[in-house]
Each structure stands twice: as C-alpha cells, then as structure tokens.
Design an enzyme around this catalytic site. Sequence first.
Site, PDB file in Angstrom:
ATOM      1  N   LEU A 130      14.150  40.039   6.146  1.00 46.37           N
ATOM      2  CA  LEU A 130      14.066  38.661   5.639  1.00 46.37           C
ATOM      3  C   LEU A 130      14.599  37.675   6.672  1.00 46.37           C
ATOM      4  O   LEU A 130      14.064  36.586   6.848  1.00 46.37           O
ATOM      5  CB  LEU A 130      14.919  38.519   4.371  1.00 46.37           C
ATOM      6  CG  LEU A 130      14.305  38.814   3.014  1.00 46.37           C
ATOM      7  CD1 LEU A 130      15.383  38.660   1.944  1.00 46.37           C
ATOM      8  CD2 LEU A 130      13.148  37.877   2.728  1.00 46.37           C
ATOM      9  N   ALA A 131      15.682  38.027   7.311  1.00 47.21           N
ATOM     10  CA  ALA A 131      16.326  37.177   8.317  1.00 47.21           C
ATOM     11  C   ALA A 131      17.106  38.068   9.264  1.00 47.21           C
ATOM     12  O   ALA A 131      17.484  39.190   8.914  1.00 47.21           O
ATOM     13  CB  ALA A 131      17.249  36.161   7.649  1.00 47.21           C
ATOM     14  N   SER A 132      17.334  37.543  10.460  1.00 49.78           N
ATOM     15  CA  SER A 132      18.063  38.322  11.458  1.00 49.78           C
ATOM     16  C   SER A 132      19.003  37.405  12.216  1.00 49.78           C
ATOM     17  O   SER A 132      18.593  36.341  12.689  1.00 49.78           O
ATOM     18  CB  SER A 132      17.064  38.979  12.425  1.00 49.78           C
ATOM     19  OG  SER A 132      17.723  39.766  13.379  1.00 49.78           O
ATOM     20  N   ALA A 133      20.271  37.802  12.311  1.00 49.46           N
ATOM     21  CA  ALA A 133      21.280  36.987  12.994  1.00 49.46           C
ATOM     22  C   ALA A 133      21.950  37.802  14.086  1.00 49.46           C
ATOM     23  O   ALA A 133      21.517  38.915  14.410  1.00 49.46           O
ATOM     24  CB  ALA A 133      22.294  36.464  11.983  1.00 49.46           C
ATOM     25  N   SER A 134      23.022  37.267  14.639  1.00 44.84           N
ATOM     26  CA  SER A 134      23.631  37.875  15.822  1.00 44.84           C
ATOM     27  C   SER A 134      24.296  39.206  15.534  1.00 44.84           C
ATOM     28  O   SER A 134      24.299  40.109  16.371  1.00 44.84           O
ATOM     29  CB  SER A 134      24.661  36.916  16.419  1.00 44.84           C
ATOM     30  OG  SER A 134      25.646  36.596  15.446  1.00 44.84           O
ATOM     31  N   GLN A 137      21.130  42.078  10.276  1.00 42.02           N
ATOM     32  CA  GLN A 137      19.904  41.542   9.696  1.00 42.02           C
ATOM     33  C   GLN A 137      19.817  41.990   8.244  1.00 42.02           C
ATOM     34  O   GLN A 137      20.469  42.949   7.833  1.00 42.02           O
ATOM     35  CB  GLN A 137      18.667  41.958  10.481  1.00 42.02           C
ATOM     36  CG  GLN A 137      18.305  43.418  10.452  1.00 42.02           C
ATOM     37  CD  GLN A 137      17.144  43.722  11.399  1.00 42.02           C
ATOM     38  OE1 GLN A 137      17.046  43.168  12.497  1.00 42.02           O
ATOM     39  NE2 GLN A 137      16.251  44.603  10.988  1.00 42.02           N
ATOM     40  N   VAL A 138      19.014  41.270   7.441  1.00 38.68           N
ATOM     41  CA  VAL A 138      18.942  41.551   6.009  1.00 38.68           C
ATOM     42  C   VAL A 138      17.513  41.883   5.597  1.00 38.68           C
ATOM     43  O   VAL A 138      16.550  41.336   6.125  1.00 38.68           O
ATOM     44  CB  VAL A 138      19.485  40.376   5.160  1.00 38.68           C
ATOM     45  CG1 VAL A 138      20.953  40.165   5.424  1.00 38.68           C
ATOM     46  CG2 VAL A 138      18.708  39.101   5.425  1.00 38.68           C
ATOM     47  N   LYS A 152      22.155  44.083   3.817  1.00 36.16           N
ATOM     48  CA  LYS A 152      22.600  43.609   5.129  1.00 36.16           C
ATOM     49  C   LYS A 152      22.977  44.817   5.973  1.00 36.16           C
ATOM     50  O   LYS A 152      23.808  45.635   5.564  1.00 36.16           O
ATOM     51  CB  LYS A 152      23.794  42.663   4.971  1.00 36.16           C
ATOM     52  CG  LYS A 152      24.292  42.071   6.279  1.00 36.16           C
ATOM     53  CD  LYS A 152      25.353  41.008   6.010  1.00 36.16           C
ATOM     54  CE  LYS A 152      25.806  40.348   7.309  1.00 36.16           C
ATOM     55  NZ  LYS A 152      26.788  39.261   7.049  1.00 36.16           N
ATOM     56  N   ASP A 287      32.801  30.081   8.031  1.00 38.05           N
ATOM     57  CA  ASP A 287      31.602  30.168   8.879  1.00 38.05           C
ATOM     58  C   ASP A 287      30.466  29.397   8.204  1.00 38.05           C
ATOM     59  O   ASP A 287      29.395  29.930   7.965  1.00 38.05           O
ATOM     60  CB  ASP A 287      31.218  31.629   9.095  1.00 38.05           C
ATOM     61  CG  ASP A 287      30.187  31.811  10.212  1.00 38.05           C
ATOM     62  OD1 ASP A 287      30.015  30.876  11.017  1.00 38.05           O
ATOM     63  OD2 ASP A 287      29.549  32.878  10.267  1.00 38.05           O
TER      64      ASP A 287
END
Length: 375
Positions: A130-134, A137-138, A152, A287
């Site tokens: 669905l989304a990917s961060a540093s 990812q989820v 996650k 955050d």
Amino acid sequence: MKSIKQLSRLLHINYILAKNGLDQVIVSLRLFSPFRFVVYFNPWNWFRPKTLNRGEALRKTLEELGPIFIKFGQALSTRPDGVPPDIAIELCKLQDQVPPFSSELALSLVEEAFGRSAYDVFAYFDPQPLASASIAQVHAARLKTGEDVVVKILRPDMRKIIEKDISILRTIANLADRYWWESKRFKPKEIVDEFERSLLYELDLQREAANGSQLRRNFQNSPLLYIPEIYWDYVRENVLVMERIYGIPVSDVATLREKGINIKLLAERGIEIFFTQVFRDCFFHADMHPGNIFVSPLHPHDPQYMCIDFGIIGSLSDSDKRYLAENLVAFFNRDYHRVAQLHVESGWVARDTRVEEFESAIRTVCEPIFERPLK
C-alpha cells in the site's frame, strides 16, 4: 577495518551524488567553488541524460543513499518556508512513496516471522504494498476473523545500514566538535546520539505497537483523534499488524475541501491534540509529518484526526512541562527577559549564555511574528 568501511561508504555517497548530478549543486556553494573543475572530469556528466530536475535528482539521491538520508529529506519536506517549492513537493514523496522491496521478500519475511505462509496467517494478503517508507512498508490484509488490517514489515538488514551511516555521521560530528567554533552551541555529537536512538527505536515494531496501544488508550472515545487498534497476536519484532483506517491525507487540502471538512475546526483541533498529548498525557507522537496524519471523512462538520506510525514517541518530565508552560506564558506576555532566563535555567541553552544578549535576540525574532495572521 572501520576506517576502510567508512571510506567505502563515502565513495559510494560521492558516486550517487555524481550520478544524479548533485555534484554540480555542491560546487555551486562558495565553500567548494574552487573545485568546480572536478565536475568536468565526472564521466556521468558526459553520458547522463538531462531528464531530472533538481527536486527529482535530490529525492532520487536520498532514496538511493538509504534510511538516514530519507529521514533528512522527510524533515526538509515539512519546511516549505525554507525549501524551494519544487524541491519540497518532490521530497513529500519520501513520506510514503519510497521504492518498495519485492513482494517475494515481503512474503518470506512474514513467513519467517510467523513460521507459516502469509496466506495461511491471513484470510487475504495483498503482496503489492500500500505504501513504502524509509524503515518499512505496509501491505493490506484481512484477518480470518474478518477485520481489515495493514501489515507493516521492516526492511531487511536495516540495523547494519543505519549503524554504518551513523558511524560516518559520528566521525563528522567529532571533526565538527574539534574544528568548528559554533559546535558548542549546536552540539553535533549529541544530535547524532539522539538521531541514532530514534532510528534504532523505529527498528523494534513491538515497541511501536506498545506506543500505539498507549496512545489509543489515551484517546479512547475521543472526538479529536482516532488511533487504530493493534492486533497483538500478530505483532513480532519486525512485523506489526493493526487496524486499517480509511482517511484523507492531511496534506490533501483539495479533497478535504471537496468532502466539506471544516478546515478551521480541524486546525483548532490539531493544536488541542498536541497540547493534550504534551501537557495532559506527557506522551506524544514525535514523528508527525503529513504522511502519518489523516482525517476521517465520516463527520465533516465535526472532523476527527487519524494517526499512524508510532515508532518515535516523546515524553516530558514534570520539570520540562513547567518550563514549557512558563515559556508559553512569557512569550504571550512578550516578557523576553523571562523567556531568556527560563532557557538558561532549564539547560536548553548553555549556562554561560548572557541573558541580556539572548533576550535581545529573542525579541528580534518574535516581535515581527506578533499580530500576524496564523497563516
């Protein structure tokens, strides 16, 4: 051996900068302008297609360099007052659009965490993120009991990558502490220590789950803020499963207006949530970039925030809270001498700071702000 590893990483950083054309940005700075001629010997400038604008080049570079640099880009993206708009817009993609790792790797990490396939653990599991961060990812999923959730998954080998870059930052901080005359004020070694502590906290998803559970209890049945439920039976050190929320990203102002969200009340509630976390609970989300904040579309005239990502949490001592409260009162009364005194007494600035000089500096910064619109 450590020095060799650091040198290897520094060479790789320079390679990435040059590949994406940022070597030209660096030599445009006055400090490095005498070395401008080096750029002409960079083979990437002979063959690289001129397709990236400066914002894209910076985002791509930070993505390739890894989590510490991505975190830096995320921080810059939240400061459009200090970053050109084209760069800020591009850096916003670092909040949840970092290139993902492969679906095969995600499935294998879930299987390793639970001892069985993701398709056995969940009634449904989407291998596409669905989304990917540093840091992670989820993926969307559904429990066998019917609840929609997100899974996650921590990126693999994150600790090694972070420790390598922190080692370089610590070397730079030590050099700054020795040779930079303003290091006493900026405390570079303490900044690196704090940065390392925050990043390593984010690598433990069990800690994040506990933070999320605490925040959820603090705002249980609150009309201001909704925190998704954590499903503890499915939490591991590198995998976290929580309720899936359906909200509008707080940065998507056009959609908020289209859905009839009361923007003025939303802004007021944002302030109220922050002060409630800090002064009532002494436990606050630390955050809060736009990628972690959503707005529920269910009650547009009575808007409710929704929040995710609880890896970094702040807390204050009773002494901290008192100093903060006294500072706010002094600021609102424009008592800059008291503000300066409080900063020295609390240890927020060096003990040998001259209160009168600091008072003058605070007055210079604050006076233009008063009587200005909140915008």
